[in-house]
Structures are given as structure tokens and as C-alpha cells.
Motif scaffolding. Sequence first.
Motif, PDB file in Angstrom:
ATOM      1  N   GLY A 701      28.300 -15.418  42.106  1.00 22.03           N
ATOM      2  CA  GLY A 701      26.902 -15.832  42.184  1.00 22.03           C
ATOM      3  C   GLY A 701      26.301 -15.507  43.546  1.00 22.03           C
ATOM      4  O   GLY A 701      25.201 -14.971  43.644  1.00 22.03           O
ATOM      5  N   ALA A 704      25.823 -11.750  43.853  1.00 17.93           N
ATOM      6  CA  ALA A 704      24.640 -11.218  43.155  1.00 17.93           C
ATOM      7  C   ALA A 704      23.376 -11.503  43.960  1.00 17.93           C
ATOM      8  O   ALA A 704      22.484 -10.657  44.075  1.00 17.93           O
ATOM      9  CB  ALA A 704      24.532 -11.834  41.757  1.00 17.93           C
ATOM     10  N   GLN A 705      23.288 -12.698  44.530  1.00 27.47           N
ATOM     11  CA  GLN A 705      22.105 -13.012  45.333  1.00 27.47           C
ATOM     12  C   GLN A 705      22.052 -12.130  46.575  1.00 27.47           C
ATOM     13  O   GLN A 705      20.978 -11.708  47.006  1.00 27.47           O
ATOM     14  CB  GLN A 705      22.112 -14.492  45.713  1.00 27.47           C
ATOM     15  CG  GLN A 705      21.889 -15.372  44.484  1.00 27.47           C
ATOM     16  CD  GLN A 705      21.874 -16.852  44.787  1.00 27.47           C
ATOM     17  OE1 GLN A 705      22.417 -17.285  45.784  1.00 27.47           O
ATOM     18  NE2 GLN A 705      21.266 -17.620  43.903  1.00 27.47           N
ATOM     19  N   GLU A 713      15.043  -7.939  47.325  1.00 27.62           N
ATOM     20  CA  GLU A 713      14.217  -9.142  47.463  1.00 27.62           C
ATOM     21  C   GLU A 713      13.581  -9.259  48.839  1.00 27.62           C
ATOM     22  O   GLU A 713      14.259  -9.147  49.853  1.00 27.62           O
ATOM     23  CB  GLU A 713      15.096 -10.381  47.230  1.00 27.62           C
ATOM     24  CG  GLU A 713      15.657 -10.443  45.821  1.00 27.62           C
ATOM     25  CD  GLU A 713      16.578 -11.623  45.611  1.00 27.62           C
ATOM     26  OE1 GLU A 713      16.431 -12.640  46.300  1.00 27.62           O
ATOM     27  OE2 GLU A 713      17.480 -11.519  44.755  1.00 27.62           O
ATOM     28  N   LEU A 728       7.760 -12.729  39.407  1.00 26.39           N
ATOM     29  CA  LEU A 728       9.118 -12.180  39.317  1.00 26.39           C
ATOM     30  C   LEU A 728       9.083 -10.699  38.971  1.00 26.39           C
ATOM     31  O   LEU A 728      10.132 -10.050  38.918  1.00 26.39           O
ATOM     32  CB  LEU A 728       9.942 -12.960  38.296  1.00 26.39           C
ATOM     33  CG  LEU A 728      10.323 -14.382  38.733  1.00 26.39           C
ATOM     34  CD1 LEU A 728      11.110 -15.085  37.640  1.00 26.39           C
ATOM     35  CD2 LEU A 728      11.130 -14.353  40.024  1.00 26.39           C
ATOM     36  N   ALA A 729       7.892 -10.147  38.733  1.00 26.63           N
ATOM     37  CA  ALA A 729       7.791  -8.700  38.577  1.00 26.63           C
ATOM     38  C   ALA A 729       7.595  -8.035  39.944  1.00 26.63           C
ATOM     39  O   ALA A 729       7.721  -6.818  40.083  1.00 26.63           O
ATOM     40  CB  ALA A 729       6.640  -8.341  37.640  1.00 26.63           C
ATOM     41  N   TYR A 731       8.736  -9.929  43.014  1.00 30.27           N
ATOM     42  CA  TYR A 731       9.918 -10.379  43.734  1.00 30.27           C
ATOM     43  C   TYR A 731      11.099 -10.074  42.819  1.00 30.27           C
ATOM     44  O   TYR A 731      11.331 -10.767  41.825  1.00 30.27           O
ATOM     45  CB  TYR A 731       9.833 -11.875  44.041  1.00 30.27           C
ATOM     46  CG  TYR A 731      10.946 -12.336  44.941  1.00 30.27           C
ATOM     47  CD1 TYR A 731      10.871 -12.139  46.315  1.00 30.27           C
ATOM     48  CD2 TYR A 731      12.093 -12.928  44.420  1.00 30.27           C
ATOM     49  CE1 TYR A 731      11.898 -12.524  47.148  1.00 30.27           C
ATOM     50  CE2 TYR A 731      13.128 -13.320  45.254  1.00 30.27           C
ATOM     51  CZ  TYR A 731      13.023 -13.117  46.616  1.00 30.27           C
ATOM     52  OH  TYR A 731      14.054 -13.493  47.445  1.00 30.27           O
ATOM     53  N   ILE A 733      14.533  -9.859  41.321  1.00 30.51           N
ATOM     54  CA  ILE A 733      15.861 -10.466  41.290  1.00 30.51           C
ATOM     55  C   ILE A 733      16.761  -9.521  40.498  1.00 30.51           C
ATOM     56  O   ILE A 733      16.365  -9.041  39.440  1.00 30.51           O
ATOM     57  CB  ILE A 733      15.778 -11.837  40.598  1.00 30.51           C
ATOM     58  CG1 ILE A 733      14.989 -12.806  41.477  1.00 30.51           C
ATOM     59  CG2 ILE A 733      17.156 -12.378  40.284  1.00 30.51           C
ATOM     60  CD1 ILE A 733      14.706 -14.133  40.812  1.00 30.51           C
ATOM     61  N   PRO A 734      17.943  -9.235  40.998  1.00 28.74           N
ATOM     62  CA  PRO A 734      18.781  -8.275  40.271  1.00 28.74           C
ATOM     63  C   PRO A 734      19.160  -8.771  38.867  1.00 28.74           C
ATOM     64  O   PRO A 734      19.372  -9.970  38.666  1.00 28.74           O
ATOM     65  CB  PRO A 734      20.024  -8.129  41.150  1.00 28.74           C
ATOM     66  CG  PRO A 734      19.930  -9.158  42.207  1.00 28.74           C
ATOM     67  CD  PRO A 734      18.534  -9.687  42.255  1.00 28.74           C
ATOM     68  N   THR A 735      19.212  -7.856  37.933  1.00 28.42           N
ATOM     69  CA  THR A 735      19.641  -8.175  36.574  1.00 28.42           C
ATOM     70  C   THR A 735      21.078  -7.701  36.392  1.00 28.42           C
ATOM     71  O   THR A 735      21.698  -7.157  37.311  1.00 28.42           O
ATOM     72  CB  THR A 735      18.764  -7.469  35.522  1.00 28.42           C
ATOM     73  OG1 THR A 735      19.102  -6.077  35.516  1.00 28.42           O
ATOM     74  CG2 THR A 735      17.285  -7.626  35.834  1.00 28.42           C
ATOM     75  N   VAL A 736      21.572  -7.878  35.192  1.00 26.11           N
ATOM     76  CA  VAL A 736      22.941  -7.457  34.883  1.00 26.11           C
ATOM     77  C   VAL A 736      23.139  -5.956  35.162  1.00 26.11           C
ATOM     78  O   VAL A 736      24.251  -5.516  35.430  1.00 26.11           O
ATOM     79  CB  VAL A 736      23.265  -7.794  33.409  1.00 26.11           C
ATOM     80  CG1 VAL A 736      22.439  -6.945  32.461  1.00 26.11           C
ATOM     81  CG2 VAL A 736      24.745  -7.670  33.106  1.00 26.11           C
ATOM     82  N   MET A 737      22.056  -5.189  35.130  1.00 28.75           N
ATOM     83  CA  MET A 737      22.175  -3.755  35.351  1.00 28.75           C
ATOM     84  C   MET A 737      22.434  -3.407  36.819  1.00 28.75           C
ATOM     85  O   MET A 737      22.947  -2.356  37.122  1.00 28.75           O
ATOM     86  CB  MET A 737      20.903  -3.037  34.894  1.00 28.75           C
ATOM     87  CG  MET A 737      20.652  -3.139  33.411  1.00 28.75           C
ATOM     88  SD  MET A 737      22.098  -2.670  32.452  1.00 28.75           S
ATOM     89  CE  MET A 737      21.345  -2.062  30.969  1.00 28.75           C
ATOM     90  N   VAL A 739      23.957  -5.537  39.184  1.00 32.52           N
ATOM     91  CA  VAL A 739      25.031  -6.268  39.869  1.00 32.52           C
ATOM     92  C   VAL A 739      26.384  -5.800  39.344  1.00 32.52           C
ATOM     93  O   VAL A 739      26.715  -6.045  38.188  1.00 32.52           O
ATOM     94  CB  VAL A 739      24.899  -7.789  39.641  1.00 32.52           C
ATOM     95  CG1 VAL A 739      25.970  -8.523  40.429  1.00 32.52           C
ATOM     96  CG2 VAL A 739      23.521  -8.274  40.047  1.00 32.52           C
ATOM     97  N   ASP A 741      30.551  -5.879  39.167  1.00 30.97           N
ATOM     98  CA  ASP A 741      31.508  -6.984  39.254  1.00 30.97           C
ATOM     99  C   ASP A 741      32.415  -6.717  40.452  1.00 30.97           C
ATOM    100  O   ASP A 741      33.149  -5.730  40.462  1.00 30.97           O
ATOM    101  CB  ASP A 741      32.328  -7.060  37.954  1.00 30.97           C
ATOM    102  CG  ASP A 741      33.075  -8.393  37.871  1.00 30.97           C
ATOM    103  OD1 ASP A 741      32.732  -9.319  38.625  1.00 30.97           O
ATOM    104  OD2 ASP A 741      34.013  -8.476  37.060  1.00 30.97           O
TER     105      ASP A 741
END
Lengths: 987, 170
Positions: A701, A704-705, A713, A728-729, A731, A733-737, A739, A741
Motif C-alpha cells: 500500500g 503504491a502511494q 501526484e 481525481l481526473a 490529481y 492516483i495510480p491504478t492497477v495498471m 503499480v 508488484d
Amino acid sequence: MTINLQRAGLVGRSMPRVEDAALLIGRGRYIDDLPTRRDTAHMVVLRSPHAHAEIRSIDVSKALEVEGVHAVITGDDVAALTRSLTVGVKADVECWPIARDRVRYVGEPVALVVADTRYIAEDALDLIAVEYDMLPVVMDPEAALQEDAALLHPSLGSNCIAERSFRYGDPESAFAEAKHRFAIDVSYPRNSCTPIETYGVIAEYDPGEDAYDVTANFQGPFSIHAVVALALKVPGNRMRLRTPPDSGGSFGVKQGVFVYAILAAVAARVSGRPVKWIEDRLEHLMASVSATNRATRLEAAVEADGRITALRWDQIEDCGAHLRAPEPATLYRMHGNMTGAYAIANVAIRNRVVLTNKTPTGLNRGFGGPQIYYPLERLMHRIADELGIDRLEVIRRNLVPSDAFPYRTATGALLDSGDYAAALDTALANGNFDELIERRRQARAAGKLYGIGLAAAVEPSVSNMGYITTALTPEQRAKAGPKNGAQAVATISIDPLGAVTVKVASVPQGQGHRTVLAQVVAERLGIPFKAVRVNTELDTARDAWSIASGNYSSRFAAAVAGTARLAADRIRDRLAEIAAGQLNVEASQVDFLDGRIFDRLNPDNSISFNRVAATSHWAPGMLPEGTDHTIQETVFWTPEQLEAPTSKDGINSSLCHGFIFDFCGIEIDPATGAVRIDKYVTMHDCGRVLHPAMVEGQVRGAFAQAVGAALFEEYAYGQDGSFLSGTLADYLIPTVMEVPDPVILHYESPSPFTPLGAKGVGEGNCMSTPVCIANAIADATGAIDITLPLSPGRIGDLIFGEEKPSSQPQTRTPNKSSSGQRQLTGQGSATVSASRQTVWDMLLDPATLEAIIPGAHGVERVSATHFRADVTLGVGPVKGRYRAEIKLSDMVEPEAVTLSGSTQGALGFGNGVGRITLREADGKTIVGYSYEAGIGGKVASVGGRLLDGAARVVIGQFFQALARHAGGGTPHGGLLSRLKALLGGRS
Amino acid sequence: MPQLAADTKHRVAFHLNGRKVEVLAENRMLLSDLLRHELGATGTHVGCEHGVCGACTVQVDGAPVRACLILAAQIDGADVRTVEALTPTAQQLSPLQAAFREKHGLQCGFCTPGILMTLDALLTTRPDASEQEIREHLSGHLCRCTGYATIVAAALAAVEEIRKEQKYNA
Ligand code: FES
Ligand code: FES
């Protein structure tokens, strides 16, 4: 990679979380889900569209007329019932939760509306008329210090609210004697961990007892409870603060909700009913709370072999418009750790805290860490490159030696345990560092841009509540009395059927505290995991708590879980004594397992746990002489190592110190500047791991931040102070695409200072990852000055150099000026079938203007050369009301006039100047116009792209209407200047 | 187009999680507000009210929809499913929900209902969805806690579980 640590018992196992079932079936109980009294009203907040302005007047009369509105409350109304917030440094300044005579940041509360529903309250909000006189703004922390900078708080006489210099060891001599000196200048940007659930408060006031009852998704620290009670002018026992059972993430951010707890409490008192406020996302991004941005110069004295003998820090911390509690804590949280993971004996520090026209700052995951490690680890990278020594080698040579623990840093931290060199080597081996080097070689051979980054960091956890007093001088501290420690608390109760309940003041927001506590207590009492119930809600009127209560500084595993263990120990000892009598053995022989209490030497001699546990209720007379009951045990624990700052300003700012070593490989798309994280390895030593899956959850977590902070950001502001990342469009925030692992590795050095040997782990990657990625980008591009966030545009600048302006500038191009305001310029003309004098008269006649200005409701003539109008205009989906002021000057009747105007409304503001000329041609009049306008505020940040087209349409409509009104004619071109004044306003 | 007054109320009749519901809703009422505040179905969460975070995702006639971006009046006659409908019985989690618990696919749980509704819709139509498809569907959701890896793992585990169940039932 997953942790695979073998343990007997429950602690150390990845148990399924007790929290999950309710959350997965939609039965969570977040603040907005809680039942409320039937007469509960809703509060909404009118916010400033300006970064800096005097409030000339606030007219709430129209809002009060709306049916369903119970109260409209201004800053002065709030001030009448409260007292200015406590400020953490000695300074002549007031700090109110709502603006009074002046607004100092976009989004600052200006008025509150309380109504039956949120819909009605927002309707009424639009009807509040506020007149502002704009003031010059200060947006940059360094500019804030300049002589001619506008002053935010005139009583301070400066925008610098606190300054201190520190000296540890002998930095002057170390610098004088050093073979090399290297320096780096860094501007660390603003960002925030933005939980997906926003702030929420439900407040009640009981006039019979002069007492407030507030439920808020607050996260602590509960030292803030004192700030709230003082502000509301009631003793602490008349300020009940409760937290909901579930909270949708916080990451520090929900500490900042306390400001709204005060506002909602006042609103409840004024309106005579319970009041509920749920923040919306636009408010959250614009004005909830932000991490600090910081300008840092860091200089190192370096020997020929890369060993650092001294550091000199010069930090300018930007805390926004007000210094709100607990700031300037961001600056001092890391004070004991200013040498990172390195053994550096000499340190000089100059800290300045400045105020600028931005949202006030507060807690945010990593709290002060990223601002330190970014310059420190960028500088390590640079030192190696400048000296031509391998970067890993420079890190290794400076690490705190493995045999030195516990190690006292120059600035006062006591590093509890670790073996940094071994952890680093393990990371390189198990993370396949050599293979990464080979990947880079191959990628580069194939013509790709590929870089490797490194970062080492010490991750502090369990804050010393006294560290913030390092902001005061030793004399001021002596006067105020010492502050130190950090009380953690846990209560274990046993009911008449022998069921065990654990209560802690840890206020989690998704970290699984209830699961871990059940593990710790069940294991210790030898009862099934499911037999323990844990309650983490906090009610200051009923529960055990103290100022350090809450969920911050990664204190749960180390402090709270440890305290629960201490409470379980006490209960267990007593149960053993009670059972010993019943089993006829010595207490030392008694053991606990599977819900039974038994003789270790003869396990068949046993009795059920519940039966022994219930004895204190049913047969207290049966308790052995000298053994206390087992109904309830509360333990407060504060570690002795958390001492107050010394007279020489040494401060052990945190109890535990984990170690992190990260490395990563990054590929940059040479065509687009897009960054792909090819591989990321993160090694953690967080002491004893209590729940491996949760530790990894915290690492992932935070990672990702941190990827967001590194690449996307930023709370961006224009130079006029307008806020540019309001959705949020904007600012991102990363999506699953975005970040990947990460490979997570562990090295375990239990802390000798905590009951379970655990250390915090929740914030480390927020500290290490941004700079690790930046170092990789530096490696890939060869660039030295790297500024976050590394958007493709910024990377493009690194790869291609700055973009050159076009050699053929376009005329009439609306663009975003460097000021951040949307700039519109234009010119054109229109033919009107009327004489010049007729057109002139029309332009100066309120009735005509009302008929022809698109969206005008009422044009009022204030004087011959001053008009005022209410205008409703829509840009795309965003419709708003604006108030326009238009002044005429340089009038040459009937030939030319200059219009200057300003407009303001809830959605934005604007100002501009236009010149209209009237030329006679064949009995018609050709109206020529040119204008220049700037637009700011919410619309400029949300709908900027739509503005230019909208401007042209509105101006076109004006001329069509003018032509029609005059009896025919055609507009050509597109825009009118006077309009533009209005226009500027509305968009 | 006729000008609609903000506070005129309309009768809206629809199915919510299989039960017939009839309400009077203002023209301007959002579906998310109708569900949460008028009907008390608070499992659906609101994170942004501007269509980016995905927390409010529900299914309307089987397709995932952002409840903050449609008006209550628009669902007249529709079949609406929310997270409250996913659990087969009160004591039992669906394979997808169970996989989230097993793989630690949630922390604060605020984003979770929306994610579950998106994945449920995907796995209903594409029970053997690939990891890439799962990622693409998840890319419309923001989670601030987990870093996503465990969410993907949970979705893949659910696919596996569903495959096993189908084999067993076949
Ligand atoms: S609340 Fe609907 S998408 Fe965010
Ligand atoms: S679990 Fe908290 S936002 Fe996803």
C-alpha cells in the motif's frame, strides 16, 4: 516473494481477518452509514475561491430565506463561540478553523449552511454573496521569505513563523577539513495520500450540560482532543469524541478532520440540532490537508573514500496558510534521523517554517520522511558519481556499523536494533541485483533508456510525543515543562461466561488491528482465535485513552499490540493463581492451551478456561488471598527510551527504527517519456513480524502511494494561488495498471524496546520509494536535477531539453499562463444597424444590458461608470452564478470606452480589461473590441479546456443580442471585450 | 426540452437486489444518494461523486454502472444489484468474496463493494477471464490501501474456484 516465518501459536501467522466478512457483504459501518437522530441536519461549507483576499462583506440573507435552512454561520459567529486554535510554536498569530476578515487559501471555509438535506444546503450556499478584495499571493516557500513578499499574517511581521538552528558534534571543523563538499537543492512537492473515504462528522450540543458530543472519522493523535476542547471552550469531559467502527483509509490525512469537528460542533449549537457533514471529493482535494512541500539545501563533507563526516541541512518548510496542530511536526518527526541509515557524527541544521497561500498541512503517511530521504539519497547517489565510486559502495561505507546497536545518532535518536549491512547484502542476493545489472546492460545495448536506483532508509515508528517541543528553544521548553513519552493502552475484560474482550485506543482505518490483537491475546491465554472479540472504536467519554492514542507513526504493532500482550500477561498470571488452587498445583506449573488451563506436568489435571475466567464474577470469595480479580485489566505503557529533548536538543524522536533497502530498474519510453517500473525490490527489517500478510499489505500500500508521489501526484497551484488539481481526473492516483508488484524481502531484528519485538512498517516505502525511482531516472537519463512528480512531460524535458516556443506564435490563443490563471485574449468586430450614438447609449443602459448579456438576472447601475450584474453561465456541465462588476473608463463618447471588470462566484472568478471602439460606416456602426482576461478558481481548474470555446460563444451571443436589439445586423468575429469582463467572471 | 424543477418528485419503481422498490425521488437525486440515504443500502460507497474512483459501482441490468453518475429517475424499471446481493446466505460468502478474504484483497474495505460489483459482472459473463482482462476491468477503480496486487490475486483465485465448481457441477 512471501514471508515464510515458522512459528508455533497464532502470532506470526497470516490469519484471515476478522474485519473482512462484514466489509465484504456491505455491512461495514463507516461514518456516513451510522444511524442519526431524526432531526439531524446537514452542513455544507462555503469556501474561498481566492488564495488571498480581504472579505469586504458577507450577505447571507438570501440563503436564510430558503425553506429548510436552519442556520447560516460565518467566521465571526464561530469566533463568538470558540477560541483561536492552539499553535505549536510561540508566535503572535491567530489560527481559526474558518476565515474571519481574510481568506488565505483557495478552499478556506468562509460560511456554513445547515439545512434539512444536503441538496437544500447546497442550494442555499449558492445564494450567499461574499465580496472580496484581492491581495497579492505568496505561493513559494522561498519567495515567502523575501522582503517584499505579501504578508499572510501581519501580526507576525513575516511569513516565517518559526526558525531554529541546531548544531551536533563539530560540523564547522568537519566541513573545513573535508576533502570534498557536495550539495544538492531540492524542492519537494505537495501531495497527499487521499483516502477513498472523505472526512465526515456528526456533532451534537447539549445546552443543558454545555457539552459537545462529536463522532468523526478522526484517526488521532488524541492530543488533538485537547486542541478541540480548548477551541470549543469546554473542559475535556464536556467534549466527547467518538470514532465510527469502520473508516475508509486515512494514512494520516484524517487527523485533519478535527477542524471540521469544531465547525460542526458550533453549527450544532447554533442550529439547535444534531449536524452531519460529509466532505465531498472536491473539498477534500482542495482543502482537507496536505503533506508539506519543502525547499531543502543539503550539503555533505566527504572524505576521498566516500565517507561522510558532516551534513548541513537548510530546510524551508511550507505549512500553508495556518500553522495547525500538530505542525510543525512534519519538520521535527525525523529530527533524530537526519543522518538516515548512516553513521555521521557532525550535523548542522537550520529549520524555517513558512506560511504561504495554500491549504494548511498535517499528517500524511511517511510524515517528514520523504522530504528528508529525497535530498539525502539523491546526494548519496551524486557523491558516488562525483567520486567515481560504486554507488552501493558509498552506501555501505556510511551505514551504521552492525556492531553499534543500540546506536545513538548525532541528533539524538536511539536506533534500537538492526544489521544494515547484512540486510543490504541479503537484499542484493535474494533480489537478484546482479541480474538487474545485466538487464540494464542489455536494455542499453538495445538502445533503450534504462536506469537503476538505490535507496537506504531508517523507518522510525512510535513517535515520542515530546519531539515536537524540539521546535522550541531549550529555554522555552524549560518554561513549558518537559514533554515526552507515548502512552499506549489496552484493556482486556472477561465476562461472566468467560468470554474475552479486548479494547484498545488504536482507531484503525483498515490495518486489521482487531485480527492481530485477537491473535496476540488468544495465544497468550491459550484460547481459540475466534473466542476473542476486539473493539477498536474509541469513545473519549468511556474508554481508556491518552494523548498518544490513535493510529499514526506506525505505532500499532510495536506499541498497541505490545501493550495488549502486557495486559494479557497480567490476566494470565492471575488466572494461573486462581487455577492453581483449583488444580492443586503451583501457579508456576500452570499452562494454557486450547481453552483449557492445566498442570504442565500432568495435562490431564485440567479445567476449562471459561470456568476459571468466570470465577471473579460468580465467586470472588474463592479468589486466592492476594490475587486480584480478572474481570478487567487496563495497561498503560510508555517506553522509557522516549525521553524529552535534551538541553543540547538531542531527541529520540521515535522508539523503533526499521531499516529499508530498496533497488529498482526503470525503463523510459524514449518517444513518450512514460516510465515503466521494470522491477522493484524492497527489503524491510521491521523487527518481529506479527502477521506476514498484513505487513506485506502495508508495504504494498505504501509502495503504491509512493509510486503515485514519484510519478503522478501533485497538489498543484497556479502562481495566483488557484488550485489546479481539484478532481481525481486531475490529481492522478495510480491504478492497477501503473503499480507493479514489488519483490518484498525481510530481515528480522526484533526490537529490544517493545513487548513483542515488533517495529512499525506502514510508512517506509513512502520514504524510500520516491527517491529510489528518482535515482533510477537519474541513472537512465544522466540528469542531475530531478523534480517530482516525474510526469511524462518532466521526463520529456530531461530527455529532450525544454520545449522551444513555436517560431510562429498564434494569435488569439487562449492559454494557461504561468500564473495558473486561464488567460483569454481576443479581438473582433461586429456590425450593428444603428447609429454610433444609439449603440453607445445601449451599451451604457442597464435595461439594454440586462436584455443582451447572456444569463444576466439584474444589471444595476451603481454610478454612471460602474455597473453590477448577476449572471448565470454554464461551461460544459458546470453551471454557476457569478457577480460581475464592470467599470468604464477612458470614455470618448461615442467612439471608444474601456471596460474593466471582475466577476466572482462559487465556481470561479475572473478579471479583465477590454476596449470597445465604435466606427460609423454606411449608417451602421462597426463595433470593434479587444480584450484580455484571466480566469481562476474551480472552473479554471476543472473545466479549463472548455473555457475558450465557451468564451467565444458567450461573446458571440452578446453581439447577436446587441445587433438584434438595435434592429438587425450581424456579428463577425467572436468576442466582445465588455463581455469579456463578465465572461472572465463567469467562467 | 421542458425545464425540470429541481425539487419535483417522480415515482421510480425498480428492483433492488431482487425486491421491488417504489420511491418518490427528486429529479436531481443521484442513484448513489437514493440507495444510501433513502433506502439505507449503505454497502455502496461514495468516494468522489465524479465518476473516477469506482467505489459507487452497482449493476444496472447486469452491467456495472457508477451510481454517482446516474440519476435515480433513470433506473425506473431497471434491475439494480448492489454488494448486498452478492452473498448467497447470511452466513456464507460467495466464491469472489471468500477469495478477497483469503488473499487479503481489502484493507479498509471502502473501495471493495464497487470492485466486487465490477468483478462479479465480469465473471458472470466471462467466468474464465484472463489476468489481463481482470486488470483492465479493475483499472476503473481506485484503491488507496492495497496496492492492487492482492485484489488481482483474489480475482484470479475466484476464477479458479468458479472453474472448480463448474467442473464439479458438470
Ligand atoms: S463515487 Fe462514483 S465513481 Fe467515485
Ligand atoms: S481497501 Fe481501502 S481503498 Fe481499497
